[in-house]
Scaffold this active site. Structure first.
Site, mmCIF file in Angstrom:
data_model
loop_
_atom_site.group_PDB
_atom_site.id
_atom_site.type_symbol
_atom_site.label_atom_id
_atom_site.label_comp_id
_atom_site.label_asym_id
_atom_site.label_seq_id
_atom_site.Cartn_x
_atom_site.Cartn_y
_atom_site.Cartn_z
ATOM 1 N N ASN A 193 0.907 -1.179 -0.074
ATOM 2 C CA ASN A 193 -0.038 0.186 0.252
ATOM 3 C C ASN A 193 0.852 1.221 -0.186
ATOM 4 O OD1 ASN A 193 -2.586 1.483 0.241
ATOM 5 N ND2 ASN A 193 -3.280 -0.058 1.573
ATOM 6 N N GLY B 299 -0.129 -1.579 8.831
ATOM 7 C CA GLY B 299 0.500 -0.132 8.751
ATOM 8 C C GLY B 299 1.699 0.311 9.633
ATOM 9 N N HIS C 134 24.186 2.920 10.468
ATOM 10 C CA HIS C 134 25.490 3.901 10.724
ATOM 11 C C HIS C 134 26.013 3.678 11.848
ATOM 12 C CE1 HIS C 134 23.593 6.443 7.293
ATOM 13 N NE2 HIS C 134 22.572 6.064 7.828
HETATM 14 C C1 LIG Z 1 -1.927 -7.800 14.979
HETATM 15 C C2 LIG Z 1 -3.467 -7.702 14.722
HETATM 16 C C3 LIG Z 1 -3.700 -8.437 13.346
HETATM 17 C C4 LIG Z 1 -4.425 -8.465 15.395
HETATM 18 O O1 LIG Z 1 -4.065 -9.647 15.795
HETATM 19 P P1 LIG Z 1 -4.901 -10.433 16.852
HETATM 20 O O2 LIG Z 1 -4.276 -11.827 16.874
HETATM 21 O O3 LIG Z 1 -6.247 -10.603 16.480
HETATM 22 O O4 LIG Z 1 -4.884 -9.776 18.290
HETATM 23 P P2 LIG Z 1 -5.855 -9.290 19.304
HETATM 24 O O5 LIG Z 1 -6.716 -7.895 18.504
HETATM 25 O O6 LIG Z 1 -6.570 -10.503 19.755
HETATM 26 O O7 LIG Z 1 -4.583 -8.612 20.391
HETATM 27 C C5 LIG Z 1 -3.980 -9.442 21.092
HETATM 28 C C6 LIG Z 1 -3.343 -8.374 21.948
HETATM 29 O O8 LIG Z 1 -2.174 -7.774 21.104
HETATM 30 C C7 LIG Z 1 -2.410 -6.305 21.320
HETATM 31 N N1 LIG Z 1 -2.251 -5.753 20.164
HETATM 32 C C8 LIG Z 1 -2.758 -6.081 18.923
HETATM 33 N N2 LIG Z 1 -2.448 -5.315 17.682
HETATM 34 C C9 LIG Z 1 -1.600 -4.529 18.242
HETATM 35 C C10 LIG Z 1 -0.268 -3.526 17.625
HETATM 36 N N3 LIG Z 1 -0.678 -3.335 16.207
HETATM 37 N N4 LIG Z 1 0.420 -3.214 18.324
HETATM 38 C C11 LIG Z 1 0.453 -3.415 19.747
HETATM 39 N N5 LIG Z 1 -0.316 -4.374 20.362
HETATM 40 C C12 LIG Z 1 -1.122 -4.948 19.431
HETATM 41 C C13 LIG Z 1 -3.785 -6.104 21.954
HETATM 42 O O9 LIG Z 1 -4.068 -5.114 22.554
HETATM 43 C C14 LIG Z 1 -4.035 -7.256 22.753
HETATM 44 O O10 LIG Z 1 -3.303 -7.061 23.812
HETATM 45 P P3 LIG Z 1 -3.954 -7.669 25.316
HETATM 46 O O11 LIG Z 1 -4.098 -9.167 25.061
HETATM 47 O O12 LIG Z 1 -3.015 -7.116 26.473
HETATM 48 O O13 LIG Z 1 -5.207 -7.122 25.209
HETATM 49 C C15 LIG Z 1 -4.150 -6.320 14.473
HETATM 50 O O14 LIG Z 1 -4.246 -5.783 15.896
HETATM 51 C C16 LIG Z 1 -3.389 -5.197 13.430
HETATM 52 O O15 LIG Z 1 -2.211 -4.473 14.004
HETATM 53 N N6 LIG Z 1 -3.724 -5.332 12.507
HETATM 54 C C17 LIG Z 1 -3.081 -4.323 11.232
HETATM 55 C C18 LIG Z 1 -4.309 -3.473 10.671
HETATM 56 C C19 LIG Z 1 -3.614 -2.822 9.530
HETATM 57 O O16 LIG Z 1 -2.409 -2.366 9.595
HETATM 58 N N7 LIG Z 1 -4.339 -2.608 8.628
HETATM 59 C C20 LIG Z 1 -3.763 -1.789 7.380
HETATM 60 C C21 LIG Z 1 -4.010 -2.654 6.195
HETATM 61 S S1 LIG Z 1 -2.669 -3.816 5.736
#
Ligand SMILES: CC(C)(COP(=O)(O)OP(=O)(O)OC[C@H]1O[C@@H](n2cnc3c(N)ncnc32)[C@H](O)[C@@H]1OP(=O)(O)O)[C@@H](O)C(=O)NCCC(=O)NCCS
Length: 198
Positions: free
Chosen positions: A98, A155, A128
């Site tokens: 993207n 992202g 560096h």
């Molecule tokens: C990682 C992701 C895919 C979710 O994965 P999941 O297995 O469903 O994870 P969950 O939502 O159940 O979260 C699990 C734990 O990770 C944490 N967490 C999830 N995403 C996180 C992130 N990006 N950064 C830090 N912590 C994150 C949650 O807060 C949760 O913590 P907790 O257990 O202490 O409450 C999603 O959070 C993410 O980051 N998606 C990216 C979306 C994006 O960038 N979209 C753009 C298009 S590509």
């Protein structure tokens, strides 16, 4: 100067170009005529690429082919897209990136097939010196980055020099990947750590 950033002894080896040093992962100076020209060529092509319209897929494809080391079928990279040299980047078929991908390819960047890359991801191979004096003298080096097949980088993910991410792994938005991640896991945070396997 730390040993890591010391130039090789002049003798007995014949002098090697900064490009050869760069590609060997050794300390080099980017302010070199040959590298300067290769960098300008890449910026010209990236500027042209970034000026294309979304409906002009064939021109995008042509420019990507000229800019990158290799590009598989069906690769889509949404502008803006920035690289250092381009020729160090290989991208497998059907990979999608993207807007705003920064692929700093001083060392090789290898991206597998069917990879999904969210907006504003940075793949950073250069490093560096931490020590002030060699950094002032502009010595730098780089380590390769490898992204396995079917990885999803959310992202804003930043991948640091030398990192390999195994196939199918998901990296959460905004994570900073400082060391290798295995295949088939979800990793999040800074530094990115595994929260579960898939
Ligand atoms: C990682 C992701 C895919 C979710 O994965 P999941 O297995 O469903 O994870 P969950 O939502 O159940 O979260 C699990 C734990 O990770 C944490 N967490 C999830 N995403 C996180 C992130 N990006 N950064 C830090 N912590 C994150 C949650 O807060 C949760 O913590 P907790 O257990 O202490 O409450 C999603 O959070 C993410 O980051 N998606 C990216 C979306 C994006 O960038 N979209 C753009 C298009 S590509």
């Amino acid at each position: 100067m730390p040993e890591q950033f010391l130039p090789d002894p002049v003798m007995p080896r014949p002098a090697r170009s900064m490009k050869e040093r760069m590609l060997a992962g050794e300390p080099y100076l980017a302010s070199d005529d040959e590298l300067g020209e290769l960098g300008l060529r890449a910026q010209d092509l990236a500027d042209d690429y970034n000026a294309t319209r979304s409906r002009d897929g064939s021109e995008r494809r042509r420019l990507l082919g000229e800019l990158l080391g290799s590009v598989g079928e069906g690769v889509e990279i949404r502008p803006p897209f920035r690289v250092d040299y381009g020729f160090n980047i290989r991208i497998g078929a059907r990979t999608f990136a993207n807007w705003g991908l920064v692929a700093a390819d001083v060392a090789a960047i290898t991206i597998g097939e069917d990879v999904q890359i969210g907006p504003n991801v940075q793949l950073l191979t250069p490093t560096h010196p931490v020590e002030p004096e060699p950094r002032r003298q502009k010595w730098e080096a780089a380590r390769p980055i490898t992204i396995g097949d079917n990885v999803w980088l959310g992202g804003g993910v930043i991948v640091l020099p030398g990192v390999t991410i195994g196939e199918n792994t998901v990296v959460g938005a905004g994570s900073v990947v400082v060391r290798d991640l295995p295949a088939n896991v979800v990793a999040v945070g800074n530094p990115a750590s595994v929260i579960r396997t898939i």
